[in-house]
Design an enzyme around this catalytic site. Structure first.
Site, PDB file in Angstrom:
ATOM      1  N   MET A  79     -12.170   4.372  -0.742  1.00  0.00           N
ATOM      2  CA  MET A  79     -12.871   4.508   0.542  1.00  0.00           C
ATOM      3  C   MET A  79     -13.561   5.865   0.518  1.00  0.00           C
ATOM      4  O   MET A  79     -13.179   6.804   1.231  1.00  0.00           O
ATOM      5  CB  MET A  79     -11.861   4.390   1.697  1.00  0.00           C
ATOM      6  CG  MET A  79     -11.389   2.965   1.907  1.00  0.00           C
ATOM      7  SD  MET A  79      -9.875   2.877   2.872  1.00  0.00           S
ATOM      8  CE  MET A  79      -8.693   3.184   1.590  1.00  0.00           C
TER       9      MET A  79
ATOM     10  N   HIS B 189      -8.242   1.321  -4.234  1.00  0.00           N
ATOM     11  CA  HIS B 189      -9.233   1.038  -3.183  1.00  0.00           C
ATOM     12  C   HIS B 189      -9.929   2.348  -2.831  1.00  0.00           C
ATOM     13  O   HIS B 189      -9.335   3.216  -2.200  1.00  0.00           O
ATOM     14  CB  HIS B 189      -8.464   0.443  -1.991  1.00  0.00           C
ATOM     15  CG  HIS B 189      -9.314   0.130  -0.793  1.00  0.00           C
ATOM     16  ND1 HIS B 189      -8.758  -0.178   0.438  1.00  0.00           N
ATOM     17  CD2 HIS B 189     -10.658   0.072  -0.621  1.00  0.00           C
ATOM     18  CE1 HIS B 189      -9.732  -0.420   1.300  1.00  0.00           C
ATOM     19  NE2 HIS B 189     -10.888  -0.263   0.695  1.00  0.00           N
TER      20      HIS B 189
ATOM     21  N   ASP C  92      -4.728   3.717  -1.888  1.00  0.00           N
ATOM     22  CA  ASP C  92      -5.836   3.976  -0.964  1.00  0.00           C
ATOM     23  C   ASP C  92      -6.361   5.396  -1.119  1.00  0.00           C
ATOM     24  O   ASP C  92      -5.662   6.358  -0.806  1.00  0.00           O
ATOM     25  CB  ASP C  92      -5.346   3.793   0.481  1.00  0.00           C
ATOM     26  CG  ASP C  92      -5.199   2.328   0.853  1.00  0.00           C
ATOM     27  OD1 ASP C  92      -6.158   1.562   0.622  1.00  0.00           O
ATOM     28  OD2 ASP C  92      -4.134   1.960   1.375  1.00  0.00           O
TER      29      ASP C  92
ATOM     30  N   MET D  24     -11.700  -6.242   4.594  1.00  0.00           N
ATOM     31  CA  MET D  24     -10.968  -5.312   5.475  1.00  0.00           C
ATOM     32  C   MET D  24     -10.663  -6.036   6.783  1.00  0.00           C
ATOM     33  O   MET D  24     -11.569  -6.527   7.455  1.00  0.00           O
ATOM     34  CB  MET D  24     -11.810  -4.066   5.776  1.00  0.00           C
ATOM     35  CG  MET D  24     -11.910  -3.033   4.671  1.00  0.00           C
ATOM     36  SD  MET D  24     -10.368  -2.413   3.977  1.00  0.00           S
ATOM     37  CE  MET D  24      -9.461  -1.861   5.394  1.00  0.00           C
TER      38      MET D  24
ATOM     39  N   SER E 207       0.839  -1.201   0.000  1.00  0.00           N
ATOM     40  CA  SER E 207       0.000   0.000   0.000  1.00  0.00           C
ATOM     41  C   SER E 207       0.874   1.251   0.000  1.00  0.00           C
ATOM     42  O   SER E 207       1.625   1.500   0.943  1.00  0.00           O
ATOM     43  CB  SER E 207      -0.914   0.017   1.220  1.00  0.00           C
ATOM     44  OG  SER E 207      -1.515   1.297   1.304  1.00  0.00           O
TER      45      SER E 207
ATOM     46  N   MET F 194      -9.047   8.079   0.186  1.00  0.00           N
ATOM     47  CA  MET F 194      -9.923   8.361   1.338  1.00  0.00           C
ATOM     48  C   MET F 194     -10.457   9.780   1.237  1.00  0.00           C
ATOM     49  O   MET F 194      -9.696  10.708   0.957  1.00  0.00           O
ATOM     50  CB  MET F 194      -9.126   8.233   2.636  1.00  0.00           C
ATOM     51  CG  MET F 194      -8.471   6.885   2.808  1.00  0.00           C
ATOM     52  SD  MET F 194      -7.482   6.868   4.317  1.00  0.00           S
ATOM     53  CE  MET F 194      -6.833   5.205   4.266  1.00  0.00           C
TER      54      MET F 194
ATOM     55  N   HIS G 295      -1.072  -1.019  -4.335  1.00  0.00           N
ATOM     56  CA  HIS G 295      -2.381  -0.734  -3.729  1.00  0.00           C
ATOM     57  C   HIS G 295      -2.456   0.761  -3.438  1.00  0.00           C
ATOM     58  O   HIS G 295      -1.598   1.325  -2.766  1.00  0.00           O
ATOM     59  CB  HIS G 295      -2.510  -1.555  -2.443  1.00  0.00           C
ATOM     60  CG  HIS G 295      -3.847  -1.476  -1.790  1.00  0.00           C
ATOM     61  ND1 HIS G 295      -4.936  -2.217  -2.212  1.00  0.00           N
ATOM     62  CD2 HIS G 295      -4.277  -0.738  -0.738  1.00  0.00           C
ATOM     63  CE1 HIS G 295      -5.974  -1.949  -1.431  1.00  0.00           C
ATOM     64  NE2 HIS G 295      -5.610  -1.049  -0.533  1.00  0.00           N
TER      65      HIS G 295
ATOM     66  N   ASP H 258      -6.803  -6.737   3.603  1.00  0.00           N
ATOM     67  CA  ASP H 258      -6.209  -5.401   3.712  1.00  0.00           C
ATOM     68  C   ASP H 258      -6.290  -4.880   5.142  1.00  0.00           C
ATOM     69  O   ASP H 258      -7.380  -4.658   5.670  1.00  0.00           O
ATOM     70  CB  ASP H 258      -6.979  -4.466   2.754  1.00  0.00           C
ATOM     71  CG  ASP H 258      -6.398  -3.071   2.686  1.00  0.00           C
ATOM     72  OD1 ASP H 258      -5.313  -2.830   3.243  1.00  0.00           O
ATOM     73  OD2 ASP H 258      -7.050  -2.207   2.043  1.00  0.00           O
ATOM     74  N   GLY H 259      -5.126  -4.672   5.744  1.00  0.00           N
ATOM     75  CA  GLY H 259      -5.048  -4.052   7.061  1.00  0.00           C
ATOM     76  C   GLY H 259      -4.327  -4.914   8.078  1.00  0.00           C
ATOM     77  O   GLY H 259      -4.750  -6.037   8.365  1.00  0.00           O
TER      78      GLY H 259
HETATM   79  C1  DX5 Z   1      -6.677   1.143   5.471  1.00  0.00           C
HETATM   80  C2  DX5 Z   1      -6.193   0.952   4.061  1.00  0.00           C
HETATM   81  C3  DX5 Z   1      -5.079  -0.012   3.969  1.00  0.00           C
HETATM   82  C4  DX5 Z   1      -3.815   0.438   4.664  1.00  0.00           C
HETATM   83  C5  DX5 Z   1      -3.081  -0.785   5.105  1.00  0.00           C
HETATM   84  O1  DX5 Z   1      -7.801   1.937   5.483  1.00  0.00           O
HETATM   85  O2  DX5 Z   1      -7.232   0.483   3.235  1.00  0.00           O
HETATM   86  O3  DX5 Z   1      -4.794  -0.362   2.629  1.00  0.00           O
HETATM   87  O4  DX5 Z   1      -2.982   1.193   3.816  1.00  0.00           O
HETATM   88  O5  DX5 Z   1      -2.036  -0.387   5.918  1.00  0.00           O
HETATM   89  P1  DX5 Z   1      -1.401  -1.354   6.996  1.00  0.00           P
HETATM   90  O6  DX5 Z   1      -0.804  -2.505   6.238  1.00  0.00           O
HETATM   91  O7  DX5 Z   1      -0.377  -0.490   7.641  1.00  0.00           O
HETATM   92  O8  DX5 Z   1      -2.482  -1.781   7.918  1.00  0.00           O
HETATM   93 ZN    ZN Z   2      -6.639  -0.362   1.194  1.00  0.00          ZN
END
Ligand code: DX5
Ligand code: ZN
Length: 215
Positions: free
Chosen positions: A67, A65, A34, A136, A7, A36, A32, A174-175
């Site tokens: 969000m 991804h 992210d 998730m 990510s 947000m 990946h 993921d996470g």
């Molecule tokens: C969280 C994201 C993840 C995040 C994962 O909301 O969707 O993709 O970047 O990070 P780690 O591996 O540090 O949990």
């Molecule tokens: Zn993610």
């Protein structure tokens, strides 16, 4: 062997090109990305121009991804910004079937993500249309959180549905993914592991990616 999607959220944003090139040279299978919006999740990451900039240097497919609320508004923009896959949240899409078809029409791989409290059963009528289901394993919004153990159960439930009905979607987790939980995740049926802080917070990120890959 699992596929690995580091990510970029955990990268050094002041050295994004350097970090993308590190991923290009590594055993990572995807990058990946992210997104947000500060509405669907309580944090803002980055948007379309940054995705475009990553794409300019990336030699791995961008696993984007979203969000964000009402993701339909931005599917085309992220497709043009270089997304190879677009994953929307089940919780953000009242017309999920239409959203998934829209992603496919753009020539992009459609994925659906479910939050930790969302059971896999709610996806039963859409699974045959998906390339990816993202489970998730933390509450979305921040990197560096603790892995939620209940994830194993959800991954194996999805794997059972895949086998029962012959679906070909990939299962992505993921996470909070690290070398301690990677093996169990793969054994339960995970195909793609996302890892942010575990990769970028390590002394040698390329080696950490290889270690995850060879689990
Ligand atoms: C969280 C994201 C993840 C995040 C994962 O909301 O969707 O993709 O970047 O990070 P780690 O591996 O540090 O949990
Ligand atoms: Zn993610």
């Amino acid at each position: 062997m699992p596929e690995i999607a580091p990510s970029i959220l955990a990268a050094d944003f002041a050295n994004l090109q350097r970090d993308v090139e590190m991923l290009n040279a590594s055993e990572a299978d995807y990058i990946h990305v992210d997104i947000m919006d500060g509405m669907f999740v309580p944090n803002i990451s980055f948007g379309i121009p940054v995705c475009e900039a990553i794409h300019k240097h990336a030699r791995k497919p961008l696993d984007v991804h979203l969000m964000i609320e009402q993701p339909d508004r931005y599917l085309e923009a992220f497709s043009k910004a270089g997304a190879w896959g677009l994953t929307v949240h089940y919780e953000a899409c009242p017309h999920l079937h239409s959203t998934v078809q829209h992603i496919r029409q753009l020539g992009v791989q459609p994925g659906v993500a479910i939050n930790p409290h969302t059971p896999v059963d709610v996806l039963s009528e859409i699974l045959s249309d998906l390339s990816l289901v993202l489970v998730m394993s933390v509450n979305p919004g921040f990197g560096g959180q603790k892995f939620i153990e209940n994830t194993y159960k959800k991954v194996s439930a999805l794997k059972a549905l895949k086998e029962k009905f012959g679906y070909d979607f990939k299962i992505e987790v993921d996470g909070g993914v690290n070398l301690d939980n990677a093996t169990s995740l793969i054994q339960n049926g995970a195909d793609i592991l996302v890892a942010g802080s575990f990769v970028f917070g390590s002394v040698n990120p390329a080696e950490t990616i290889a270690n995850l890959k060879n689990k």
